[in-house]
Write a protein that holds these residues in place. Structure first.
Motif: not given
Length: 386
Positions: A339-352, A305-311, A332-337
């Motif tokens: 909480a971006k909002t109280p119930n919404q978990f996102v594994a992305c460095h730049f969520p939108e 799989p790709p390094s860092g963020c697999v996507f 290079s950096e794997v994003p952690a899952l």
């Protein structure tokens, strides 16, 4: 949606992993790697297929968690690992407070009354040499469970409950249609009144009209017995209809985990954006205004799989929006899952959060696998869908 009392989205944050003390099932950083070996007399491992790679989520009693993603993303393997049909390579699986990840097959037998599975293929999941009475009655015999009026009466009651004729007790699987066979599988799964059922794409092999009937049956059984479901599917419309929360998977990892309405109204991960943009909306005016987000290239190999963020190799935001320094972070950096909002978990460095590409409320249950990929370097009006 069913009317069973379920966790309120307005409650305190639902943790994605083993931190949720109220959860029936807690999956914490679970991985499943299939070894690749080479050699004839002496075999040595030269690699591994990382089918599931660090997945975390929790399921509460009476709740339905949907697992969605492209073919090969690891959602079915995750379901089989949770049901302990496959042993995890790493991680913890807590069921009712007990870590079952390292339990052997004999130690799992007593827990089979509480954890069951409905398989995708209603043809291969039933033994063609056994009658329906033998198939549905097997859990009672294996677990040596006593019934008030005998196994036959209990099996016939189960058959009637799932919409089958009890008089067909002595028929064989080949005498039933696909939808009826799936009902047989459901009857077998609920025989011992489990607490959790893993549904591995239970309607994907069925006609559209039968899909709705089976989904409604599953909801009715959930209401009646207080079941918790892990519902694996590729059809976002079916998942929206039955799920309380949805986890979006890509290449063995959870990209986004959120309550159903939150995920479908304001998805935050770029991969979720592409999936939502491909869900058809019946209103042609709304459909014409929605942006179609293309995924360029093929799904990377889970062997490497790709390094860092697999996507990042297919991410539209990585290609067109981010600066070079931000791209380096994605590589290079794997994003952690997180909480971006109280119930919404996102594994992305730049969520939108994007409401403009969300699927409409009136997108009904549809059938068929609509997965399609755009080859590398090719452009068009298509999009990758579930």
């Amino acid at each position: 949606m069913s009317t069973t009392a379920r966790p309120d989205e307005a409650d305190t944050a639902i943790e994605p992993a083993a931190d949720d003390a109220d959860a029936l099932l807690r999956v914490n950083n679970v991985s499943k790697h299939f070894p690749i070996k080479q050699g004839i007399l002496i075999q040595r491992q030269i690699g591994a297929v990382k089918a599931v790679d660090g997945v975390s989520f929790a399921v509460r009693a009476g709740e339905t968690l949907g697992l969605v993603g492209e073919s090969g993303c690891g959602k079915s393997t995750t379901g089989r690992v949770v049901a302990k049909l496959l042993d995890p390579t790493a991680g913890e699986i807590y069921f009712g407070g007990q870590d079952i990840a390292k339990l052997r097959r004999g130690q799992m037998r007593s827990l089979r009354t509480d954890i069951q599975m409905i398989f995708q293929d209603p043809y291969s999941s039933l033994n063609p040499r056994h009658t329906i009475g033998t198939i549905v009655g097997a859990p009672f015999r294996i677990q040596r469970t006593k019934t008030e009026n005998g196994v036959k009466a209990e099996v016939q009651s189960l058959m009637e409950r799932v919409g089958l004729n009890p008089e067909h007790y002595n028929r064989y699987p080949h005498e039933f249609s696909g939808g009826q066979r799936q009902r047989i599988g459901i009857a077998r799964a609920i025989a011992l009144r489990p607490k959790l059922i893993v549904c591995d794409e239970p309607v994907s092999a069925l006609d559209v009209s039968i899909q709705a009937q089976v989904v409604n049956l599953l909801e009715d059984l959930q209401n009646e017995y207080g079941l918790a479901y892990i519902f694996v599917a590729h059809d976002l419309s079916v998942v929206r209809h039955i799920s309380d929360r949805v986890a979006v998977m890509y290449l063995g990892k959870v990209m986004e985990l959120a309550p159903r309405d939150t995920l479908y109204s304001t998805p935050m991960h770029p991969y979720t954006h592409s999936l939502m943009s491909a869900v058809p909306v019946p209103d042609p005016h709304k459909e014409g205004r929605r942006e179609r987000i293309l995924l360029i290239g093929d799904l990377p190999s889970p062997i490497n799989p790709p390094s860092g963020c697999v996507f990042h190799t297919r991410c539209p935001k990585y290609r067109a929006v981010l600066s070079e320094s931000d791209r380096e972070r994605c590589r290079s950096e794997v994003p952690a899952l997180d909480a971006k909002t109280p119930n919404q978990f996102v594994a992305c460095h730049f969520p939108e959060a994007r409401a403009d590409i969300a699927a409409g409320e009136d997108a009904g249950i549809t059938g068929g696998d609509t997965t399609a990929s755009v080859p590398a370097g090719e452009t068009g009006a298509g999009a990758t869908a579930l």
